[in-house]
Design an enzyme around this catalytic site. Structure first.
Site, PDB file in Angstrom:
ATOM      1  N   GLU A   1       3.183   0.448  -5.158  1.00 56.69           N
ATOM      2  CA  GLU A   1       3.635  -0.460  -6.219  1.00 56.69           C
ATOM      3  C   GLU A   1       3.473   0.188  -7.591  1.00 56.69           C
ATOM      4  OE1 GLU A   1       1.160  -3.860  -5.314  1.00 56.69           O
ATOM      5  OE2 GLU A   1       1.995  -3.922  -3.298  1.00 56.69           O
TER       6      GLU A   1
ATOM      7  N   GLU B   1       2.078  -5.002   0.904  1.00 51.97           N
ATOM      8  CA  GLU B   1       1.177  -3.970   1.417  1.00 51.97           C
ATOM      9  C   GLU B   1       1.384  -3.707   2.903  1.00 51.97           C
ATOM     10  OE1 GLU B   1       0.287  -6.220  -0.759  1.00 51.97           O
ATOM     11  OE2 GLU B   1      -0.381  -5.043  -2.482  1.00 51.97           O
TER      12      GLU B   1
ATOM     13  N   GLN C   1      -2.561  -0.602  -5.206  1.00 50.83           N
ATOM     14  CA  GLN C   1      -2.775  -0.695  -6.654  1.00 50.83           C
ATOM     15  C   GLN C   1      -4.265  -0.870  -6.959  1.00 50.83           C
ATOM     16  OE1 GLN C   1      -0.595  -3.768  -9.238  1.00 50.83           O
ATOM     17  NE2 GLN C   1       0.567  -1.871  -9.321  1.00 50.83           N
ATOM     18  N   PHE C   2      -4.909  -1.684  -6.180  1.00 50.06           N
ATOM     19  CA  PHE C   2      -6.370  -1.753  -6.145  1.00 50.06           C
ATOM     20  C   PHE C   2      -6.727  -1.767  -4.666  1.00 50.06           C
ATOM     21  CE2 PHE C   2      -5.593  -3.148 -10.382  1.00 50.06           C
ATOM     22  CZ  PHE C   2      -6.724  -2.808 -11.111  1.00 50.06           C
TER      23      PHE C   2
ATOM     24  N   ASP D   1      -8.706  -3.405  -3.161  1.00 50.71           N
ATOM     25  CA  ASP D   1      -8.893  -4.774  -2.676  1.00 50.71           C
ATOM     26  C   ASP D   1      -7.669  -5.292  -1.906  1.00 50.71           C
ATOM     27  OD1 ASP D   1     -11.317  -5.851  -4.821  1.00 50.71           O
ATOM     28  OD2 ASP D   1     -10.131  -4.101  -5.355  1.00 50.71           O
ATOM     29  N   PHE D   2      -6.490  -4.797  -2.261  1.00 53.11           N
ATOM     30  CA  PHE D   2      -5.273  -5.286  -1.618  1.00 53.11           C
ATOM     31  C   PHE D   2      -5.008  -4.616  -0.280  1.00 53.11           C
ATOM     32  CE2 PHE D   2      -4.554  -5.858  -6.263  1.00 53.11           C
ATOM     33  CZ  PHE D   2      -4.885  -7.200  -6.255  1.00 53.11           C
ATOM     34  N   ILE D   3      -5.901  -3.733   0.131  1.00 55.94           N
ATOM     35  CA  ILE D   3      -5.773  -3.110   1.444  1.00 55.94           C
ATOM     36  C   ILE D   3      -5.859  -4.177   2.529  1.00 55.94           C
ATOM     37  CG2 ILE D   3      -8.224  -2.625   1.949  1.00 55.94           C
ATOM     38  CD1 ILE D   3      -7.344   0.222   2.792  1.00 55.94           C
TER      39      ILE D   3
ATOM     40  N   HIS E   1     -10.913  -7.079  -7.858  1.00 57.67           N
ATOM     41  CA  HIS E   1     -10.491  -5.756  -8.346  1.00 57.67           C
ATOM     42  C   HIS E   1     -11.684  -4.815  -8.416  1.00 57.67           C
ATOM     43  CE1 HIS E   1      -7.131  -8.294  -9.648  1.00 57.67           C
ATOM     44  NE2 HIS E   1      -6.404  -7.201  -9.711  1.00 57.67           N
TER      45      HIS E   1
HETATM   46  C1  LIG Z   1      -1.145  -8.591  -2.616  1.00 55.61           C
HETATM   47  C2  LIG Z   1      -1.236  -8.049  -3.995  1.00 55.61           C
HETATM   48  N1  LIG Z   1      -0.822  -6.791  -4.237  1.00 55.61           N
HETATM   49  C3  LIG Z   1      -0.911  -6.269  -5.480  1.00 55.61           C
HETATM   50  C4  LIG Z   1      -1.415  -6.997  -6.504  1.00 55.61           C
HETATM   51  C5  LIG Z   1      -1.533  -6.382  -7.897  1.00 55.61           C
HETATM   52  N2  LIG Z   1      -0.704  -7.134  -8.846  1.00 55.61           N
HETATM   53  C6  LIG Z   1      -1.226  -8.083  -9.624  1.00 55.61           C
HETATM   54  S1  LIG Z   1      -0.080  -8.890 -10.524  1.00 55.61           S
HETATM   55  C7  LIG Z   1       1.159  -7.909  -9.917  1.00 55.61           C
HETATM   56  C8  LIG Z   1       2.559  -8.158 -10.340  1.00 55.61           C
HETATM   57  C9  LIG Z   1       2.935  -9.588 -10.087  1.00 55.61           C
HETATM   58  O1  LIG Z   1       4.251  -9.826 -10.392  1.00 55.61           O
HETATM   59  P1  LIG Z   1       4.900 -11.243 -10.174  1.00 55.61           P
HETATM   60  O2  LIG Z   1       4.572 -11.759  -8.823  1.00 55.61           O
HETATM   61  O3  LIG Z   1       6.316 -11.135 -10.525  1.00 55.61           O
HETATM   62  O4  LIG Z   1       4.116 -12.181 -11.201  1.00 55.61           O
HETATM   63  P2  LIG Z   1       4.093 -12.033 -12.805  1.00 55.61           P
HETATM   64  O5  LIG Z   1       2.992 -11.091 -13.135  1.00 55.61           O
HETATM   65  O6  LIG Z   1       5.414 -11.568 -13.238  1.00 55.61           O
HETATM   66  O7  LIG Z   1       3.780 -13.416 -13.295  1.00 55.61           O
HETATM   67  C10 LIG Z   1       0.640  -6.981  -9.014  1.00 55.61           C
HETATM   68  C11 LIG Z   1       1.438  -5.977  -8.294  1.00 55.61           C
HETATM   69  C12 LIG Z   1      -1.858  -8.303  -6.209  1.00 55.61           C
HETATM   70  N3  LIG Z   1      -2.408  -9.095  -7.125  1.00 55.61           N
HETATM   71  N4  LIG Z   1      -1.751  -8.798  -4.963  1.00 55.61           N
END
Ligand SMILES: Cc1ncc(C[n+]2csc(CCOP(=O)(O)OP(=O)(O)O)c2C)c(N)n1
Ligand SMILES: [Mg+2]
Lengths: 342, 429
Positions: A45, A76, A98-99, A101-103, A143
């Site tokens: 990501e 993931e 990305q972190f 934790d998301f594993i 995180h």
């Molecule tokens: C399962 C998971 N993978 C990765 C992340 C890291 N992460 C946090 S916010 C984000 C982007 C989120 O985008 P969106 O769902 O469009 O929400 P927005 O931030 O635009 O409100 C990511 C990749 C996460 N929180 N959860």
């Protein structure tokens, strides 16, 4: 499909070796492996134009193009699964969480697919699954985690966690070349830590997976640790030296499979073992190491094997809470004193 | 306005009717379409856009992204309509069941959300907020407008950018400030960040970071409510990015087959961290995904607070009366980076400028004043009241101590059964 944005300048190819930070060492390692072997590609990501949340893959997309630096949806399970599929086809994926934790969202793919293919039908999965782990940066429960013990009980996976730039580069390269799935944990606190800046060789080198390192030699007591806690152990050792205690610090580097020989050799020399990790103590990999020592070095021990970890809680956000939760130099110094006096 | 699609999703609006005082008499401010058909045709959206430009009612949204950008992810606008023409002077949907008092209350929550975030940024710059600050600048109307359609007993599961929904649910700003500042008096007593806490009394289920996970949780909330014979509905918020998770799919599918009153509000703000929506999904509209679950999908202009309210109200009524789950796509835009540290280098300047003109607060103010619902002075008074309130709320949060270190050990389990997880003594007896 055209990408929506273009960077004005092509990123500069990183130097080979030189004085580098932890993050730069990992980036160099991935970069060189992508140059060396066109089967190597990056997937995750925001790893492309953004260069990853911690900029580990910064500039790769300019150099190697979007076919080899693939931005994925927030999926993931798909990242891990697709990396596995590509690895079966002979590619060498380097997947980023990305972190770390998301594993957990890719857990099934890792533990049931990646870990068991070779055993079931002889199909190795030469893939790397890497990401930032660890606490101490006030990032809260989701995180900050250290996840090694989630996977310790899964034969078929390898786990690596470096503590310095030299090892980070050597190990990421070894992980990419490894024929089996490797989880590669990068403590986020180390990425840009000035203290860790270090000169690394220009020439291609790897650090063998499965080999621990003696980070500091000593005779009175062994601290067995890895990752960012190596620094805690070294700081404690320095403090204890002033009291006349000669501490050995073992940096495991690889957590699965464990380097039993190095651990046992150290404990047989010092007769006292303190295991230190950042994950909660209960169920942490310290238990496994303590078990190994109890079975294989019992006769050499002069004191009980001691484990220090985080408290058995999630990682809290607020600094006083987080500090309480995490093992501190003082905790290690206190325990080592008692262990030495036992 | 006639619906170009034919009979389906037929609008029942009375043209020219401005508003009624009866909140339950819901006007049709969005195209509701059945499972198989969601996307609006281009002619229809073009007409909508033009009507918006004339200061009249904008219904289901049509939006344009940066010129020349490869954007399969937004409803396309009809040729010949220039972006500025639809943005300048744009007001909100005219058809509403909201009373004047309710519209002013809506304004209060909208402005409150904007100002709370501005205070958070200040506190962040003073290093008083040590975690990240995740702005909802430019998309506040979505969270506030949709949440306002709920009854007090209903539930929400917000995302990090849904501060507006949390405030609308009745959480006080002091809780938010204390939480961000990691203070002992914050709702999680310093254990978690930002809006990561919950309040069962107010129908606020505390989210986790892992995106998508709240969809199945809210399905469970509603499953239980049905067993308990409670007539409640719930909104689960999700992003254009979070919709790509397995948990989202499993949760919504389950809610759909159980016909549970789950309203999923998909906040289409064009980015997930740095990733544009066309890299998340190959559908044209996020609402298109409703078809895959056999549930209705709505598309609404996420920057039109009235439309957000009305659309959700309709979905809420549908869900509460046994219709089952609904997917609402709110088209909006994230004007700041993912968090304060993000320099948005992946975002074209023009795109930001374009969306600045579509600011939902400006737009609602323009709406209220141009329609004679409130005077500029009245709005200024509300703003002044909010500012005054926030002074007190911030002061309260600042006066809170940080938590005592040992508090970290509590509440992992019910401590009447399992003792707190204190740091174990090593070789001390
Ligand atoms: C399962 C998971 N993978 C990765 C992340 C890291 N992460 C946090 S916010 C984000 C982007 C989120 O985008 P969106 O769902 O469009 O929400 P927005 O931030 O635009 O409100 C990511 C990749 C996460 N929180 N959860
Ligand atoms: Mg988004």
């Amino acid at each position: 499909m055209a990408t929506a944005f273009k960077k004005e300048q092509k990123a500069e190819r990183p130097a080979r070796g030189g004085v580098v930070t932890f993050v730069e060492a990992i980036r160099q390692g991935i970069w060189e492996e992508m140059e060396r072997d066109e089967r190597v590609f990056v997937i995750g990501e925001d790893v492309g134009v953004y260069g990853g949340a911690f900029k580990v893959t910064d500039g790769l997309i300019d150099y190697f193009g979007p076919e080899r630096v693939i931005d994925t949806p927030i999926s993931e399970a798909a990242i891990v699964g697709a990396a596995c599929g590509a690895a079966l086809m002979g590619m060498r994926p380097v997947a980023e969480f990305q972190f770390i934790d998301f594993i957990s969202c890719g857990f099934d793919m890792l533990t049931n697919f990646a870990a068991k293919c070779r055993y079931r039908w002889g199909a190795g999965i030469p893939a790397v699954f890497r990401g930032p782990c660890g606490a101490g940066v006030h990032a809260g429960p989701f995180h900050s985690q250290n996840v090694e013990s989630f996977f310790m009980n899964t034969p078929g996976l390898k786990m690596v966690e470096p503590s310095n730039p030299y090892d980070a580069k050597g190990l990421i390269k070894a992980a990419i070349r490894d024929p089996d799935p490797v989880l590669f944990f990068e403590h986020k606190k180390l990425y840009r830590l000035p203290r860790l800046r270090q000169e690394i060789p220009e020439d291609d080198y790897i650090v063998e997976i499965g080999r621990a390192r003696v980070a500091r030699e000593g005779h009175d007591l062994s601290i067995i640790t890895f990752g960012a806690q190596v620094l805690t152990a070294l700081d404690a050792a320095e403090e204890l030296e002033r009291e006349g205690l000669d501490i050995e610090v073992i940096d495991l580097r690889t957590l699965l499979p464990l380097d039993r020989e190095t651990i046992l050799a150290s404990v047989r020399k010092t007769s006292r073992a303190l295991i230190l990790h950042e994950a909660p103590r209960t169920g942490g990999i310290g238990g496994e190491i303590a078990g190994l020592i109890a079975e294989e070095a019992f006769e050499w021990l002069d004191a009980p094997v001691v484990r220090i970890g985080a408290t058995d809680t999630p990682v809290p956000y607020s600094p006083p809470l987080e500090e309480y939760h995490l093992p501190q130099v003082k905790d290690v110094v206190d325990a080592a004193r008692r262990l030495a006096a036992y | 306005m006639t619906n170009k699609r034919g009979s389906r999703g037929k609008s029942t609006r009375a043209n020219g009717k401005k508003r009624t005082s009866n909140r339950t008499e819901t006007a049709r401010t969005a195209e509701v379409v059945d499972a198989a058909t969601v996307a609006l045709d281009e002619a229809g959206t073009g007409e909508i856009a033009q009507r918006g430009g004339n200061g009249a009612s904008a219904t289901s949204v049509a939006m344009q992204t940066t010129a020349g950008r490869d954007s399969v992810h937004l409803v396309e606008i009809v040729e010949g309509v220039q972006a500025p023409a639809i943005d300048e002077g744009l007001i909100c949907s005219l058809e509403t069941g909201l009373t004047r008092e309710q519209m002013l209350e809506l304004y209060y929550y909208l402005k409150l959300t904007r100002l709370v975030e501005e205070r958070l940024v200040n506190l962040y710059r003073q290093n008083k907020v040590i975690g990240g600050v995740y702005r909802s600048l430019g998309q506040e109307a979505t969270a506030v407008g949709t949440c306002y359609a709920l009854e007090p007993g209903d539930f929400i599961a917000p995302l990090i950018r849904d501060l507006g929904a949390v405030l609308t649910k009745g959480i006080r700003p002091r809780a938010i400030f204390a939480q961000y500042m990691a203070k002992a008096w914050g709702p999680s007593e310093g254990r978690d960040l930002n809006i990561h806490f919950g309040d069962m009394e107010r129908g606020f289920i505390g989210p986790i970071s892992h995106l998508g996970d709240m969809i199945p949780v809210m399905t469970g909330v509603l499953l239980a409510a049905r067993m308990q014979q409670k007539k409640i509905v719930a909104i689960a918020y999700i992003g254009d990015g979070g919709m790509s998770t397995g948990a989202f799919h499993e949760g919504l599918n389950f809610a759909a087959v159980q016909r549970l009153p789950l309203i999923v509000v998909a906040e289409h703000n064009c980015y997930a961290y740095s990733t544009p929506t066309h890299k998340q999904t190959a559908v044209k509209n996020l609402a298109d995904k409703a078809a895959g679950y056999g549930i209705p999908g709505y598309i609404v202009d996420g920057n039109d607070i009235i439309a957000c309210y009305e659309t959700t109200k309709r979905a809420v009524d549908f869900a509460r009366s046994g219709g089952g789950a609904v997917l609402i796509e709110a088209k909006t835009y994230r004007r700041k980076g993912h968090a304060e540290h993000d320099d948005q280098r992946y975002v074209p300047r023009e795109e930001l400028e374009l969306w600045e003109k579509r600011d939902p607060v400006d737009r609602y103010e323009r709406h209220l004043t141009s329609q004679g619902i409130a005077t500029r002075e009245e709005l200024d008074q509300i703003t002044a009241r909010i500012k005054q309130e926030l002074e007190e709320e911030v002061a309260w949060a600042e006066s809170s101590p940080l938590p005592e270190p040992e508090r970290a050990a509590y509440n992992v389990y019910d401590n009447s059964i399992v003792p707190p997880a204190f740091r174990p003594k090593v070789l001390e007896r």
